[in-house]
Write a protein that holds these residues in place. Structure first.
Motif, PDB file in Angstrom:
ATOM      1  N   TYR A  25      11.242  36.648 -32.079  1.00  4.16           N
ATOM      2  CA  TYR A  25      12.102  36.080 -32.651  1.00  4.16           C
ATOM      3  C   TYR A  25      13.551  36.758 -32.410  1.00  4.16           C
ATOM      4  O   TYR A  25      13.722  37.283 -30.843  1.00  4.16           O
ATOM      5  CB  TYR A  25      12.419  37.154 -34.354  1.00  4.16           C
ATOM      6  CG  TYR A  25      12.694  38.637 -34.413  1.00  4.16           C
ATOM      7  CD1 TYR A  25      11.389  39.691 -34.331  1.00  4.16           C
ATOM      8  CD2 TYR A  25      13.767  38.598 -34.647  1.00  4.16           C
ATOM      9  CE1 TYR A  25      11.978  40.488 -34.172  1.00  4.16           C
ATOM     10  CE2 TYR A  25      14.081  39.985 -34.663  1.00  4.16           C
ATOM     11  CZ  TYR A  25      12.827  40.765 -34.413  1.00  4.16           C
ATOM     12  OH  TYR A  25      12.667  42.558 -34.200  1.00  4.16           O
ATOM     13  N   GLY A  46      24.984  35.556 -30.423  1.00  2.00           N
ATOM     14  CA  GLY A  46      25.121  34.087 -30.717  1.00  2.00           C
ATOM     15  C   GLY A  46      24.429  33.142 -30.341  1.00  2.00           C
ATOM     16  O   GLY A  46      24.053  31.897 -30.589  1.00  2.00           O
ATOM     17  N   MET A  47      25.362  33.283 -29.379  1.00  2.00           N
ATOM     18  CA  MET A  47      24.765  31.482 -28.011  1.00  2.00           C
ATOM     19  C   MET A  47      23.384  31.502 -27.951  1.00  2.00           C
ATOM     20  O   MET A  47      22.894  30.439 -27.433  1.00  2.00           O
ATOM     21  CB  MET A  47      25.627  32.005 -26.581  1.00  2.00           C
ATOM     22  CG  MET A  47      27.451  32.203 -26.973  1.00  2.00           C
ATOM     23  SD  MET A  47      28.102  30.438 -27.663  1.00  2.00           S
ATOM     24  CE  MET A  47      28.712  29.519 -25.788  1.00  2.00           C
ATOM     25  N   TYR A  49      21.002  31.088 -30.067  1.00  2.00           N
ATOM     26  CA  TYR A  49      20.469  30.142 -31.016  1.00  2.00           C
ATOM     27  C   TYR A  49      21.107  28.475 -31.350  1.00  2.00           C
ATOM     28  O   TYR A  49      19.799  27.962 -31.216  1.00  2.00           O
ATOM     29  CB  TYR A  49      21.584  30.670 -32.470  1.00  2.00           C
ATOM     30  CG  TYR A  49      20.802  32.047 -33.463  1.00  2.00           C
ATOM     31  CD1 TYR A  49      19.542  31.962 -33.586  1.00  2.00           C
ATOM     32  CD2 TYR A  49      21.585  32.589 -32.384  1.00  2.00           C
ATOM     33  CE1 TYR A  49      19.339  33.455 -33.808  1.00  2.00           C
ATOM     34  CE2 TYR A  49      20.824  34.367 -32.921  1.00  2.00           C
ATOM     35  CZ  TYR A  49      19.528  33.942 -33.181  1.00  2.00           C
ATOM     36  OH  TYR A  49      19.073  35.572 -33.822  1.00  2.00           O
ATOM     37  N   PRO A  50      21.883  28.249 -30.331  1.00  4.15           N
ATOM     38  CA  PRO A  50      22.149  27.269 -30.292  1.00  4.15           C
ATOM     39  C   PRO A  50      21.092  26.808 -29.287  1.00  4.15           C
ATOM     40  O   PRO A  50      20.374  25.092 -29.005  1.00  4.15           O
ATOM     41  CB  PRO A  50      23.852  26.601 -29.696  1.00  4.15           C
ATOM     42  CG  PRO A  50      24.590  28.076 -30.732  1.00  4.15           C
ATOM     43  CD  PRO A  50      23.089  28.405 -30.325  1.00  4.15           C
ATOM     44  N   VAL A  51      20.695  27.580 -28.377  1.00  2.00           N
ATOM     45  CA  VAL A  51      20.313  26.899 -27.175  1.00  2.00           C
ATOM     46  C   VAL A  51      18.196  27.358 -28.031  1.00  2.00           C
ATOM     47  O   VAL A  51      18.033  26.069 -27.090  1.00  2.00           O
ATOM     48  CB  VAL A  51      19.988  28.534 -25.882  1.00  2.00           C
ATOM     49  CG1 VAL A  51      18.880  27.940 -24.503  1.00  2.00           C
ATOM     50  CG2 VAL A  51      21.458  28.069 -25.430  1.00  2.00           C
ATOM     51  N   GLN A  53      17.941  26.050 -30.316  1.00  2.27           N
ATOM     52  CA  GLN A  53      17.515  24.866 -31.630  1.00  2.27           C
ATOM     53  C   GLN A  53      17.000  23.780 -30.380  1.00  2.27           C
ATOM     54  O   GLN A  53      16.745  22.801 -31.265  1.00  2.27           O
ATOM     55  CB  GLN A  53      19.301  24.443 -32.484  1.00  2.27           C
ATOM     56  CG  GLN A  53      18.718  23.620 -33.080  1.00  2.27           C
ATOM     57  CD  GLN A  53      20.051  23.045 -33.975  1.00  2.27           C
ATOM     58  OE1 GLN A  53      21.311  22.846 -33.415  1.00  2.27           O
ATOM     59  NE2 GLN A  53      20.243  22.683 -34.587  1.00  2.27           N
ATOM     60  N   ARG A  54      18.010  23.908 -29.430  1.00  4.08           N
ATOM     61  CA  ARG A  54      17.868  22.526 -28.226  1.00  4.08           C
ATOM     62  C   ARG A  54      16.764  22.964 -27.355  1.00  4.08           C
ATOM     63  O   ARG A  54      16.390  21.321 -27.816  1.00  4.08           O
ATOM     64  CB  ARG A  54      19.017  22.639 -27.403  1.00  4.08           C
ATOM     65  CG  ARG A  54      19.472  22.089 -26.007  1.00  4.08           C
ATOM     66  CD  ARG A  54      20.633  21.479 -25.895  1.00  4.08           C
ATOM     67  NE  ARG A  54      20.710  22.702 -24.945  1.00  4.08           N
ATOM     68  CZ  ARG A  54      21.962  23.470 -24.960  1.00  4.08           C
ATOM     69  NH1 ARG A  54      22.805  22.894 -26.018  1.00  4.08           N
ATOM     70  NH2 ARG A  54      22.409  24.437 -24.245  1.00  4.08           N
ATOM     71  N   LYS A  57      14.126  20.949 -30.238  1.00  7.13           N
ATOM     72  CA  LYS A  57      14.750  20.035 -29.984  1.00  7.13           C
ATOM     73  C   LYS A  57      14.278  18.819 -29.121  1.00  7.13           C
ATOM     74  O   LYS A  57      13.166  18.119 -29.369  1.00  7.13           O
ATOM     75  CB  LYS A  57      16.209  19.335 -30.369  1.00  7.13           C
ATOM     76  CG  LYS A  57      16.238  18.538 -31.561  1.00  7.13           C
ATOM     77  CD  LYS A  57      17.453  18.182 -31.588  1.00  7.13           C
ATOM     78  CE  LYS A  57      18.075  16.744 -31.217  1.00  7.13           C
ATOM     79  NZ  LYS A  57      20.294  16.882 -31.647  1.00  7.13           N
ATOM     80  N   ARG A  74      12.454  36.490 -40.886  1.00  2.00           N
ATOM     81  CA  ARG A  74      12.373  36.373 -39.385  1.00  2.00           C
ATOM     82  C   ARG A  74      11.908  35.395 -39.146  1.00  2.00           C
ATOM     83  O   ARG A  74      10.714  34.363 -39.258  1.00  2.00           O
ATOM     84  CB  ARG A  74      11.874  37.630 -38.594  1.00  2.00           C
ATOM     85  CG  ARG A  74      13.397  39.015 -38.206  1.00  2.00           C
ATOM     86  CD  ARG A  74      12.157  39.828 -37.616  1.00  2.00           C
ATOM     87  NE  ARG A  74      13.400  40.789 -37.871  1.00  2.00           N
ATOM     88  CZ  ARG A  74      12.691  41.739 -37.720  1.00  2.00           C
ATOM     89  NH1 ARG A  74      11.750  41.872 -38.059  1.00  2.00           N
ATOM     90  NH2 ARG A  74      13.793  42.960 -38.323  1.00  2.00           N
ATOM     91  N   LYS A  75      12.695  33.948 -38.524  1.00  3.52           N
ATOM     92  CA  LYS A  75      12.125  33.169 -37.866  1.00  3.52           C
ATOM     93  C   LYS A  75      11.740  33.149 -36.275  1.00  3.52           C
ATOM     94  O   LYS A  75      12.218  33.758 -34.879  1.00  3.52           O
ATOM     95  CB  LYS A  75      13.099  32.141 -37.120  1.00  3.52           C
ATOM     96  CG  LYS A  75      13.287  30.571 -37.178  1.00  3.52           C
ATOM     97  CD  LYS A  75      14.061  30.045 -37.112  1.00  3.52           C
ATOM     98  CE  LYS A  75      14.207  28.331 -37.092  1.00  3.52           C
ATOM     99  NZ  LYS A  75      15.261  27.714 -37.704  1.00  3.52           N
ATOM    100  N   TYR A  77       9.686  32.045 -31.986  1.00  6.43           N
ATOM    101  CA  TYR A  77       9.695  31.007 -31.835  1.00  6.43           C
ATOM    102  C   TYR A  77       8.468  31.494 -30.919  1.00  6.43           C
ATOM    103  O   TYR A  77       7.696  32.650 -30.397  1.00  6.43           O
ATOM    104  CB  TYR A  77      10.926  30.610 -30.927  1.00  6.43           C
ATOM    105  CG  TYR A  77      12.439  30.730 -31.829  1.00  6.43           C
ATOM    106  CD1 TYR A  77      12.725  29.543 -31.675  1.00  6.43           C
ATOM    107  CD2 TYR A  77      12.763  31.495 -32.608  1.00  6.43           C
ATOM    108  CE1 TYR A  77      13.516  29.044 -32.837  1.00  6.43           C
ATOM    109  CE2 TYR A  77      14.240  31.607 -33.448  1.00  6.43           C
ATOM    110  CZ  TYR A  77      14.328  29.908 -33.195  1.00  6.43           C
ATOM    111  OH  TYR A  77      14.974  29.484 -33.816  1.00  6.43           O
TER     112      TYR A  77
END
Lengths: 112, 873
Positions: A25, A46-47, A49-51, A53-54, A57, A74-75, A77
């Protein structure tokens, strides 16, 4: 201090590498990056999480929610097959890049 | 005390500010923060320090949000999905479909809107073409900017200044000789109608003019044959236009051929003009050299006869105003005319800025150009108001559509854009109709304005640009307010079903209708006043009798035969008297300066309108004597030494008993009662009458009332016998006098047309409003009928509101109309006073037309079966 652009380019292989060794996680992933790189790769947390997400996707990783024993959500991956393949490509690319840089710098390092 | 949950809540607020943080993503952040916090606590930090450090580790919301946004940007326009696209083709198609559907469904409103706008646009385009035409006068001359006309301003003893463009022949050469700023000079004078003959081919040429040889060089009148520099050098040269050349010489080459004028002098053709452009303020058919002036009774060497138009071509960069002042000084010194001053008028101003100048030519007035433009714009404005009113009134019918669009995400700008687009569409349709109808309206307009405007003028790029501008501005004017109003409707209120028209909107609509009525009223009052003034001109006692007087021009040698001609003519019993003179009453062309009289103050002079006439002038015209007597054959001594003046002249000269006094070297033998020397635009001034048979240009014949045809026939027979060389021409004096008011009548005609258009559009709008308002009250009307109201009662109730509007409009319009009409009437020395009658008539008329318009709707509503309106299913 590693510049932002370089850092951004390296996040993908780094995260894929970490997830290759097992489902994890967000918070842990970042801890492991810091650990493994010996503190050289110092992202603001924090940076990540956008990665993530990408990558999700792009179908390189997948995620699911798991409730821990203490009741904490907890998420997690995990890397996908496509992710593994992408990692191989990424590694090959980075390695050839490192090799190229080595070759270029070798004579310079020798003369110094 | 540190409260973790509260702090986290605060911290999350920062993230929620960003659109790219969806709820789940903020949860991710929060969980991460909690993990970091927990592990920092374990490291032994205090709760507060651990929280702050964890927050630092997570990073700022702004930088993370930026990364998330990158993930969401669309490939095409880097737009994130929560922002609507700037342009949606599907929606645009929908807008068009809805717009067309609305036009089709609400046929009545659409017809009112589009027809109104089309009429407004059509009148604007016409006026635009006309204004362009008027503004382009004399611009075809290459030197237009450097050519000036000399104007003389004469101050009479009363302090009135009269300006005219006629100058003594000596002035021109003096200007050229003494002022290096003057590059070239040309004098020009019309000698009127002359007989021109090539052997057997004899014609009257209406407009023969004399000019200096330089005339053709200064101006750019297109010369087909001959040389502009030398064409008028020879004193016996003649320059014709092409049509005349063909008339006299057919296919022969006219250059070098001779023409005979007035059976006397021979002139050799030295140039052919290609016809004079219509937009020329100088007009002529035939040009003769200045040197021939004496043959036509015009002096070539004097400072005292004012007859020549004098044009100067200035060197580049010369200030015409300063030069004018210098010339004026020089003029009064050399000529001795101290009460006169000169100025220079630029050529392009002659056509539109000569209203203060006395001259025979009919010119336009810049004020008329403004007036017509404003009237056309008013008509368009009325159409825009109709659009505005009807569109906002229909707000309720479009309310649901707007609300639904808003609920599904349409923004305010999009709704406004949609409705603005609709108004543009309707204006566009109106423009197409207007353009298509122009070929139909143009002949009517041309006959009304006396112009010859062609369609080709529409095709120039400048005009097309202006038309596009008209379209956009009209669309905006009509559509902007409805668009803003409809776009700001609150969807919640509309969809709940308790949507009511806002008080503000309906108040504005009422105000605009009142404004329309005020405009219409003012136009009607204006039309009536113009009409009354024109009637006044026709009926005002003139001091002479213009009826049953024939004017016969005396040409060539005829002026020498006056005595025998008169004797022959008077044999007929249907002819009461005949008189020869230089000019008819109200059309005097000459003025003289009286320099010497008894009791004169030092330096005083008197400007007098002047006519040469014979002893029967007063009898033929019915001019009454105030004192003394008119010229008579029986008098002692030479008649040419005597003078008759009018009462105004007596007052101006300050005489108590004028008879026997001398004016210059003439003796006053009589005083006539005042009669006008010019049209009634100007006040009657001093008039002097002198006997001189050499100057006679007309024979005036008074015939017995009721005998016109027989008298004319017998006159024609006599004429043939006595003056066989000259064709019998005649005109009726009263018609010629009516022609003096031709331009006023033309203006009246144009105002009438605009009044009708405005009335039409205003009433179309009223019709729309009435049908809308009555439709809204259908249920109320039904209830009233059920409860016993009669049809007339309901009609009265429905009309009451409109009557109020007209009343309010009258209150606004009357004072303004009164002021404006007073201003207009001031341009006439003799005018009607504005009567209360016009106002009452106009208001009644407007009210009647309005009630008639409304009644078409209200009768139907009042007679409808209440069952139909009250039934609910």
């Amino acid at each position: 201090m590693i510049p932002k652009a370089l850092m951004a380019a390296s996040t993908k292989p780094i995260i894929l590498t970490i997830l290759k060794s097992g489902e994890d996680y967000g918070y842990n992933i970042i801890q492991r990056v810091k650990e493994l790189s010996g503190g050289t790769l110092d992202w603001s947390d924090g940076m990540l999480y956008p990665v993530l997400q990408r990558l999700e996707k792009e179908n390189l990783i997948s995620s699911r929610w798991i409730v821990s024993d203490e009741g904490r959500h907890r998420k997690y991956y995990r890397i996908t097959q496509a992710g593994r393949e992408a990692l191989v490509t990424e590694m090959a690319q980075w390695q050839s890049m490192i090799k190229a840089l080595d070759l270029i710098w070798k004579p310079m390092l020798e003369t110094e | 005390m540190f409260e973790l949950e509260k702090e986290i809540k605060e911290w999350k607020k920062e993230f929620n500010k960003y659109e790219s943080f969806e709820d789940g993503l903020v949860v991710d952040m929060e969980l991460h923060l909690r993990d970091a916090f927990a592990s920092l606590l374990q490291e032994g930090l205090s709760a507060e320090d651990a929280f702050h450090k964890a927050v630092g580790q997570v990073g700022t919301a702004d930088s993370i949000a930026r990364e998330y946004r990158k993930n969401r940007e669309l490939a095409l326009d880097r737009r994130t999905p929560w922002r609507p696209a700037r342009f949606m083709p599907a929606l645009a198609w929908n807008y068009l479909k809805i717009a067309l559907r609305k036009i089709k469904r609400q046929k009545g409103f659409s017809i009112i809107n589009i027809a109104g706008l089309a009429v407004g646009l059509c009148s604007c385009i016409m006026i635009l073409l006309w204004v362009q035409d008027e503004m382009n006068y004399d611009r075809f001359h290459v030197n237009a900017g450097a050519i000036h006309r000399v104007i003389v301003h004469a101050t009479d003893p009363g302090g009135n200044v009269e300006s005219f463009p006629a100058l003594p022949p000596n002035l021109g050469p003096a200007l050229k000789a003494e002022f290096p700023e003057v590059r070239q000079m040309a004098r020009f004078v019309s000698v009127g109608q002359q007989i021109v003959a090539n052997g057997e081919k004899i014609f009257y040429e209406k407009n023969v003019s004399l000019c200096d040889p330089e005339f053709l060089q200064i101006f750019s009148f297109p010369l087909r044959r001959g040389d502009a520099k030398s064409a008028l050098f020879d004193p016996h040269a003649i320059v014709l236009n092409e049509a005349a050349a063909i008339k006299y010489f057919g296919k022969e080459d006219p250059l070098g051929k001779t023409l005979r004028l007035n059976n006397r002098g021979d002139y050799t053709v030295s140039g052919i003009l290609a016809g004079i452009p219509e937009q020329s303020s100088i007009s002529f058919d035939i040009l003769l050299p200045f040197l021939a002036a004496e043959d036509f009774g015009f002096p070539t060497q004097t400072w005292d006869r004012f007859s020549y138009n004098t044009f100067v071509l200035l060197e580049a960069g010369v200030d015409a105003r300063q030069l004018g002042e210098k010339i004026a000084l020089q003029f009064s010194r050399v000529s001795g005319h101290t009460s006169m001053t000169l100025s220079l008028q630029p050529l392009p101003e002659i056509h539109l800025h000569s209203s203060h100048i006395l001259e025979g030519e009919e010119r336009c007035n810049i004020k008329t150009v403004f007036l017509f433009s404003i009237l056309a714009l008013f008509v368009l404005l009325m159409a825009c108001i109709n659009y505005l009113n009807l569109t906002t009134a229909q707000g309720s019918s479009r309310g649901k559509e707007i609300a639904l669009r808003k609920v599904t995400g349409a923004r305010w700008e999009e709704i406004a854009g949609q409705f603005l687009g609709e108004s543009m569409l309707q204006t566009g349709l109106a423009m197409i109709i207007a353009l298509l109808s122009i070929p139909l309206c143009l002949p009517l307009f041309n006959s009304l304005s006396g112009k010859n405007i062609s369609l080709s003028q529409l095709i120039s790029p400048a005009t097309c640009g202006l038309l596009l501008g008209f379209l956009l501005i009209t669309g905006l004017l009509a559509g902007l307010y409805p668009a803003l109003y409809l776009a700001s409707l609150k969807p919640a209120a509309v969809l709940k079903g308790n949507f009511a028209q806002s008080a503000g909107g309906s108040r504005l609509r009422k105000l605009l209708v009142v404004f329309q009525f005020s405009m219409t009223l003012m136009l009607i009052i204006g039309s009536l006043t113009v009409f009354r003034q024109m009637q006044f001109f026709k009926t005002r006692p003139l001091g002479f009798n213009k009826d049953h007087v024939l004017m016969l021009p005396l040409r060539g040698s005829l002026s020498g035969q006056v005595a025998s001609l008169k004797a022959e003519i008077l044999r007929d019993s249907s002819i009461t008297s005949a008189s020869a003179a230089s000019d008819p009453a109200m059309m005097f062309r000459t003025s003289i300066t009286i320099e010497k009289w008894e009791g004169q103050k030092p330096g005083e002079k008197m400007e007098c309108d002047f006519v040469w006439c014979d002893e029967d002038y007063s009898k033929t015209y019915g001019i009454e004597m105030a004192q003394g007597q008119f010229f008579a054959k029986t008098m002692n001594g030479s008649l040419t030494d005597k003078i008759v003046i009018n009462e105004t002249a007596v007052r101006a000269l300050g005489f108590d008993s004028p008879i026997g006094k001398r004016l210059d070297d003439r003796e006053i033998i009589g005083v006539v009662k005042d009669f006008p020397a010019h049209s009634l635009h100007t006040a009657i001034g001093p008039v002097a009458m002198v006997y001189d048979p050499a100057k006679f240009r007309y024979l005036f014949v008074k015939i017995k009332p009721g005998d016109d045809t027989t008298a004319l026939a017998s006159l024609a027979r006599t004429w043939k016998r006595v003056a066989q060389d000259y064709p019998f021409e005649f005109a009726f004096l009263d018609q010629q006098i009516d022609n003096l008011y031709h331009s006023d009548q033309k203006m009246g005609g144009v105002i009438n047309v605009f009044t009708l258009l405005a009335l039409l559009i205003a009433n179309l709008g009223l019709l729309g409003m009435a049908s809308y308002l009555i439709a809204r009250r259908r249920k109320e009307i039904g209830m009233r009928k059920v409860l016993g109201a009669s049809t007339p009662q309901i009609m009265a109730m429905l009309s009451r509101e409109f009557v109020k509007w007209v009343a309010l409009a009258s209150l606004l319009a009357c004072p303004l109309a009164f002021y404006l009409m007073n201003q207009w009437l001031r341009s006439f020395a003799y005018r009607v006073s504005i009567g209360i009658g016009e106002f009452i008539l106009s208001i009644t008329l407007t009210l009647l037309i309005a009630l008639l318009t409304i009644s078409s709707q209200s009768i139907r509503a009042a007679r409808a079966n209440p069952v139909d309106s009250l039934r609910c299913e």
